[in-house]
Design a protein around this motif. Structure first.
Motif, PDB file in Angstrom:
ATOM      1  N   VAL A 196     -24.499 124.304  35.589  1.00  0.00           N
ATOM      2  CA  VAL A 196     -25.724 123.672  35.290  1.00  0.00           C
ATOM      3  C   VAL A 196     -26.099 123.000  36.661  1.00  0.00           C
ATOM      4  N   MET A 197     -27.391 123.499  36.903  1.00  0.00           N
ATOM      5  CA  MET A 197     -28.053 122.878  38.060  1.00  0.00           C
ATOM      6  C   MET A 197     -29.140 121.841  37.976  1.00  0.00           C
ATOM      7  N   LEU A 198     -29.576 121.338  38.730  1.00  0.00           N
ATOM      8  CA  LEU A 198     -30.851 120.429  38.555  1.00  0.00           C
ATOM      9  C   LEU A 198     -32.145 121.072  38.587  1.00  0.00           C
ATOM     10  N   ASP A 199     -32.956 120.798  37.821  1.00  0.00           N
ATOM     11  CA  ASP A 199     -34.320 121.384  37.950  1.00  0.00           C
ATOM     12  C   ASP A 199     -34.874 121.225  39.378  1.00  0.00           C
ATOM     13  N   PRO A 200     -35.697 122.117  39.775  1.00  0.00           N
ATOM     14  CA  PRO A 200     -36.170 122.179  41.279  1.00  0.00           C
ATOM     15  C   PRO A 200     -36.909 120.812  41.679  1.00  0.00           C
ATOM     16  N   THR A 201     -37.519 120.272  40.631  1.00  0.00           N
ATOM     17  CA  THR A 201     -38.161 119.045  41.146  1.00  0.00           C
ATOM     18  C   THR A 201     -37.452 117.791  41.434  1.00  0.00           C
ATOM     19  N   LEU A 202     -36.052 117.954  40.907  1.00  0.00           N
ATOM     20  CA  LEU A 202     -34.963 117.048  41.484  1.00  0.00           C
ATOM     21  C   LEU A 202     -34.346 117.317  42.825  1.00  0.00           C
ATOM     22  N   LEU A 203     -34.658 118.412  43.184  1.00  0.00           N
ATOM     23  CA  LEU A 203     -34.256 118.890  44.620  1.00  0.00           C
ATOM     24  C   LEU A 203     -34.773 118.273  45.784  1.00  0.00           C
ATOM     25  N   LEU A 204     -35.948 117.672  45.481  1.00  0.00           N
ATOM     26  CA  LEU A 204     -36.889 116.953  46.264  1.00  0.00           C
ATOM     27  C   LEU A 204     -36.827 115.297  46.144  1.00  0.00           C
ATOM     28  N   SER A 205     -36.753 114.563  47.031  1.00  0.00           N
ATOM     29  CA  SER A 205     -36.595 113.037  47.019  1.00  0.00           C
ATOM     30  C   SER A 205     -37.760 112.575  46.303  1.00  0.00           C
ATOM     31  N   GLY A 206     -37.922 111.278  45.940  1.00  0.00           N
ATOM     32  CA  GLY A 206     -38.868 110.608  45.470  1.00  0.00           C
ATOM     33  C   GLY A 206     -39.967 110.164  46.684  1.00  0.00           C
ATOM     34  N   ASN A 207     -39.275 110.195  47.909  1.00  0.00           N
ATOM     35  CA  ASN A 207     -40.006 109.992  48.940  1.00  0.00           C
ATOM     36  C   ASN A 207     -41.180 111.432  49.243  1.00  0.00           C
ATOM     37  N   TYR A 208     -40.261 112.408  49.138  1.00  0.00           N
ATOM     38  CA  TYR A 208     -41.128 113.587  49.385  1.00  0.00           C
ATOM     39  C   TYR A 208     -42.333 113.699  48.592  1.00  0.00           C
ATOM     40  N   TRP A 209     -42.081 113.393  47.169  1.00  0.00           N
ATOM     41  CA  TRP A 209     -43.213 113.300  46.023  1.00  0.00           C
ATOM     42  C   TRP A 209     -44.241 112.390  46.219  1.00  0.00           C
ATOM     43  N   GLU A 210     -43.856 111.341  46.812  1.00  0.00           N
ATOM     44  CA  GLU A 210     -44.706 110.264  47.053  1.00  0.00           C
ATOM     45  C   GLU A 210     -45.932 110.609  48.318  1.00  0.00           C
ATOM     46  N   GLU A 211     -45.276 111.237  49.198  1.00  0.00           N
ATOM     47  CA  GLU A 211     -46.120 111.611  50.265  1.00  0.00           C
ATOM     48  C   GLU A 211     -47.312 112.788  49.703  1.00  0.00           C
TER      49      GLU A 211
END
Length: 373
Positions: A196-211
């Motif tokens: 079981v793997m993480l959804d790809p959105t969770l492979l990037l940090s919150g800081n990445y998305w905030e940018e």
């Protein structure tokens, strides 16, 4: 450097679908490989995601336009925000493919074919296609990274579908899935041990998305962000109760074409903001006082962006259940039968949740990198 071709729901005008496709491609590029998203867009998928007044024959289109005339402009803007994201945020294959036959005829030059995440292996999805099982691949390594089979895998599958799944799964070099339920079913059906793997959105940090988010909030003042991919009366009722309790408005980013939903548009404390694409969705998540809904990706981004949230009947959905269990946030799932919010307004330990995600992130990145070599 490997050449990787990814097939997933990259063109679904759905926030989670497009953001997970973007995330997966960015992660692979970050590993040093060349990566394209195979631009597979069926006619039925394109038709489904057009604004509602562009559906059907001319007479019907005219009637629907008058039905939706008050929101025609923002809905049209919404459509083009999704299309802009598709064209400007992805690296796409040179050609667009509309059918499985189109893919079969193509002479792809990829070293690795990757069947991506989202509900691409949910055979009851309206835009499901066997192409997502890489049935068109003639030569090259075949990997599955975290595809989902839906909230309740195989519940409605036919015997023919299960035969096809067994056949196509056996041709993969490496298979992982997004939820434990899918892993259990693949083990029973195919004898395949799929981690079981993480959804790809969770492979990037919150800081990445905030940018990616424009710093200016789209909505002034405090608000509750309501999001559910389909209309659910209980979600709307709970949002209204929370709104009355906190004394702040509810913001909604879509309409559902359901008669039952019309009454909510007349409520003074419900604000519809419809010209919202994937990046605007992140803005609404980040700047909300609270988020409420029934959506896997609403939970994902609430955790990553540290927005307090409540998910209605979340533990009844295998996808959401997995994520809440991983992050020790099972208490954020509110049964639709409850009306007392007191226990759901407590502090959320986002640091613990994101630390737990980081541990899983490293495991998943290692699996992906290993199988891309």
């Amino acid at each position: 450097m490997k050449r990787v071709g990814v097939i997933t729901f990259h063109a679904s005008h759905n926030y989670g679908s497009m953001l997970q496709a973007y995330a997966l491609q960015q992660v692979i590029l970050g590993m040093g490989d060349d990566c394209e998203i195979i631009n597979f867009r069926t006619k039925r998928q394109k038709k489904f995601y057009r604004p509602p007044f562009f559906h059907g024959r001319w007479i019907g289109m005219i009637r629907r336009f008058f039905l939706y005339w008050k929101v025609a402009i923002p809905l049209t803007k919404k459509y083009f925000l999704f299309e802009s994201f598709l064209q400007n945020k992805y690296i796409l294959s040179e050609k667009e493919y509309q059918t499985l036959d189109d893919l079969v005829k193509e002479d792809f030059k990829y070293d690795i074919f990757l069947s991506g995440s989202d509900q691409i292996w949910n055979t009851v999805c309206f835009d499901f296609d066997w192409a997502y099982f890489l049935s068109f691949v003639k030569e090259g390594k075949k990997i599955a990274y975290a595809p989902s089979m839906g909230p309740k895998p195989f519940v409605k599958d036919t015997e023919e579908n299960t035969r096809n799944i067994k056949k196509y799964i056996s041709s993969f070099d490496a298979v992982s899935v997004r939820e434990q339920g899918a892993a259990d079913h693949l083990l029973t059906l195919c004898g395949v041990h799929a981690p079981v793997m993480l959804d790809p959105t969770l492979l990037l940090s919150g800081n990445y998305w905030e940018e990616m988010i424009n710093q200016a909030p789209l909505v002034k003042g405090e608000y509750i962000f309501l999001y559910t991919p389909w209309y659910d009366e209980q979600v709307f009722l709970k949002a209204e109760m929370l709104s009355n309790l906190l004394g702040i408005k509810v913001v909604i980013a879509q309409i559902y074409e359901k008669k039952e939903e019309h009454k909510w548009r007349k409520k003074h404390n419900f604000q519809y903001l419809l010209s919202v694409g994937p990046i605007e969705f992140l803005n609404l998540c980040k700047n909300a006082k609270w988020a409420i809904g029934l959506s896997f990706h609403l939970v994902v981004f609430s955790i990553l962006l540290q927005t307090p949230f409540i998910v209605i009947d979340g533990m009844d959905d295998s996808r959401i259940q997995n994520l809440l269990t991983l992050t020790k946030l099972e208490s954020r799932s509110m049964p639709s039968s409850m009306s007392d919010f007191s226990q759901y307004l407590s502090h959320i330990d986002f640091k613990l949740a994101n630390d737990l995600i980081e541990n899983e992130r490293q495991r998943c990145l290692k699996w992906l990198k290993t199988n891309l070599t």
